[in-house]
Design an enzyme around this catalytic site. Structure first.
Site, PDB file in Angstrom:
ATOM      1  N   GLU A 115       0.744  -1.194   0.014  1.00  0.00           N
ATOM      2  CA  GLU A 115      -0.147   0.080   0.121  1.00  0.00           C
ATOM      3  C   GLU A 115       0.861   1.346   0.122  1.00  0.00           C
ATOM      4  O   GLU A 115       1.803   1.246   0.695  1.00  0.00           O
ATOM      5  CB  GLU A 115      -0.775  -0.161   1.265  1.00  0.00           C
ATOM      6  CG  GLU A 115      -1.878  -1.059   1.303  1.00  0.00           C
ATOM      7  CD  GLU A 115      -2.631  -1.009   0.130  1.00  0.00           C
ATOM      8  OE1 GLU A 115      -3.169  -0.278  -0.542  1.00  0.00           O
ATOM      9  OE2 GLU A 115      -3.662  -2.204  -0.091  1.00  0.00           O
TER      10      GLU A 115
ATOM     11  N   CYS B  76      -7.842  -2.176   7.741  1.00  0.00           N
ATOM     12  CA  CYS B  76      -6.393  -2.082   7.372  1.00  0.00           C
ATOM     13  C   CYS B  76      -5.831  -0.884   7.043  1.00  0.00           C
ATOM     14  O   CYS B  76      -4.820  -0.227   7.296  1.00  0.00           O
ATOM     15  CB  CYS B  76      -6.215  -3.091   6.196  1.00  0.00           C
ATOM     16  SG  CYS B  76      -6.229  -4.954   6.824  1.00  0.00           S
TER      17      CYS B  76
ATOM     18  N   HIS C  23      -1.144  -5.851   1.787  1.00  0.00           N
ATOM     19  CA  HIS C  23      -2.312  -6.573   1.648  1.00  0.00           C
ATOM     20  C   HIS C  23      -1.779  -7.907   1.107  1.00  0.00           C
ATOM     21  O   HIS C  23      -1.149  -7.652   0.078  1.00  0.00           O
ATOM     22  CB  HIS C  23      -3.474  -5.864   0.746  1.00  0.00           C
ATOM     23  CG  HIS C  23      -4.525  -5.204   1.785  1.00  0.00           C
ATOM     24  ND1 HIS C  23      -4.729  -3.921   1.678  1.00  0.00           N
ATOM     25  CD2 HIS C  23      -5.209  -5.822   2.880  1.00  0.00           C
ATOM     26  CE1 HIS C  23      -5.834  -3.810   2.808  1.00  0.00           C
ATOM     27  NE2 HIS C  23      -6.144  -4.713   3.460  1.00  0.00           N
TER      28      HIS C  23
HETATM   29  N1  PCA Z   1      -8.112  -7.000   6.506  1.00  0.00           N
HETATM   30  C1  PCA Z   1      -9.135  -6.107   6.817  1.00  0.00           C
HETATM   31  C2  PCA Z   1      -8.747  -6.072   8.279  1.00  0.00           C
HETATM   32  C3  PCA Z   1      -8.173  -7.035   8.921  1.00  0.00           C
HETATM   33  C4  PCA Z   1      -7.696  -7.851   7.703  1.00  0.00           C
HETATM   34  O1  PCA Z   1      -6.653  -8.827   7.890  1.00  0.00           O
HETATM   35  C5  PCA Z   1      -9.106  -5.130   5.913  1.00  0.00           C
HETATM   36  O2  PCA Z   1      -8.306  -4.946   4.823  1.00  0.00           O
HETATM   37  O3  PCA Z   1      -9.115  -3.613   6.407  1.00  0.00           O
END
Ligand code: PCA
Length: 216
Positions: free
Chosen positions: A80, A143, A167
């Site tokens: 990100e 996240c 992610h």
């Molecule tokens: N993914 C979520 C929150 C916790 C996770 O592992 C997200 O992409 O916001």
């Protein structure tokens, strides 16, 4: 030895595992290029998540902080670039919070950039044969809350530490429950994180030097 704080999340949204904690826990205690990884599992809870990560930063004083989350449906490891100052949850978190269109920090900047070298990380993963890409949105769920909240915390405290969010896709065992879900094997994820961490250590400055109107 300098430390890297590597966090993963607890399962959420009906899943029984979260690949982010699978990756982080496998790398707990591992030393990469002279940096020791300290892993922690974070609750999927709007306020507890940042509180716990900040308390771990204060305790371990890491030079590098990498927060990781599951992005079911994505096909690559996505680094990100930015966190935005909004909580707009499409579903409640594990503590029942579902803020809609609320700021993360009242009066805070609209966005905060990752201070990790995102392009170098993506390039290193691709060279190693791991599908990876830069992402320009961490969403508006927890996240993103962390992708904004941790670099913002470091910025406000004039910290020298660097931080950012990654992610990752579902694991194959999560994808196998449904048709048409993409996934990535744990070994591939671990290889990707290993080379991405080497890239951070080798490139201690973030890509973005100065962008008007947005702080980093
Ligand atoms: N993914 C979520 C929150 C916790 C996770 O592992 C997200 O992409 O916001």
């Amino acid at each position: 030895m300098p430390k890297i704080l590597l966090t993963g999340f607890q399962p959420f949204g009906g899943e029984v595992i979260n690949p982010s904690w699978q990756v982080a826990s496998h790398l707990n205690g591992v030393v990469i290029d002279g940096y020791e990884i300290v892993a922690a599992e974070i609750p999927v809870a709007r306020f507890e998540a940042l509180d716990l990560i900040i308390s771990l930063i204060e305790k371990h004083q890491p030079e590098i902080i990498i927060n990781v989350g599951q992005a079911g449906g994505r096909q690559e490891i996505t680094v990100e670039r930015i966190g935005i100052n909004v909580d707009d949850y499409g579903a409640p978190d594990n503590a029942g919070n579902q803020p809609i269109d609320e700021p993360i920090e009242e009066g805070g900047p609209a966005a905060v950039f990752s201070t990790l070298p995102v392009k170098a990380m993506v390039e290193a993963m691709r060279i190693a044969g791991v599908p990876a890409a830069v992402s320009n949105s961490a969403g508006t769920y927890l996240c993103n809350h962390v992708a904004y909240g941790i670099p913002r915390y470091l910025q406000k405290n004039s910290s020298e530490a660097v931080a950012g969010f990654i992610h990752i896709p579902f694991l194959p065992e999560q994808a196998a429950k449904f048709r048409g879900r993409s996934s990535m094997a744990l070994d591939t994820l671990i290889l990707g994180f290993t080379v991405a961490i080497k890239a951070i250590i080798a490139n201690p400055k973030a890509d973005i030097k100065a962008v008007g109107g947005v702080t980093h």
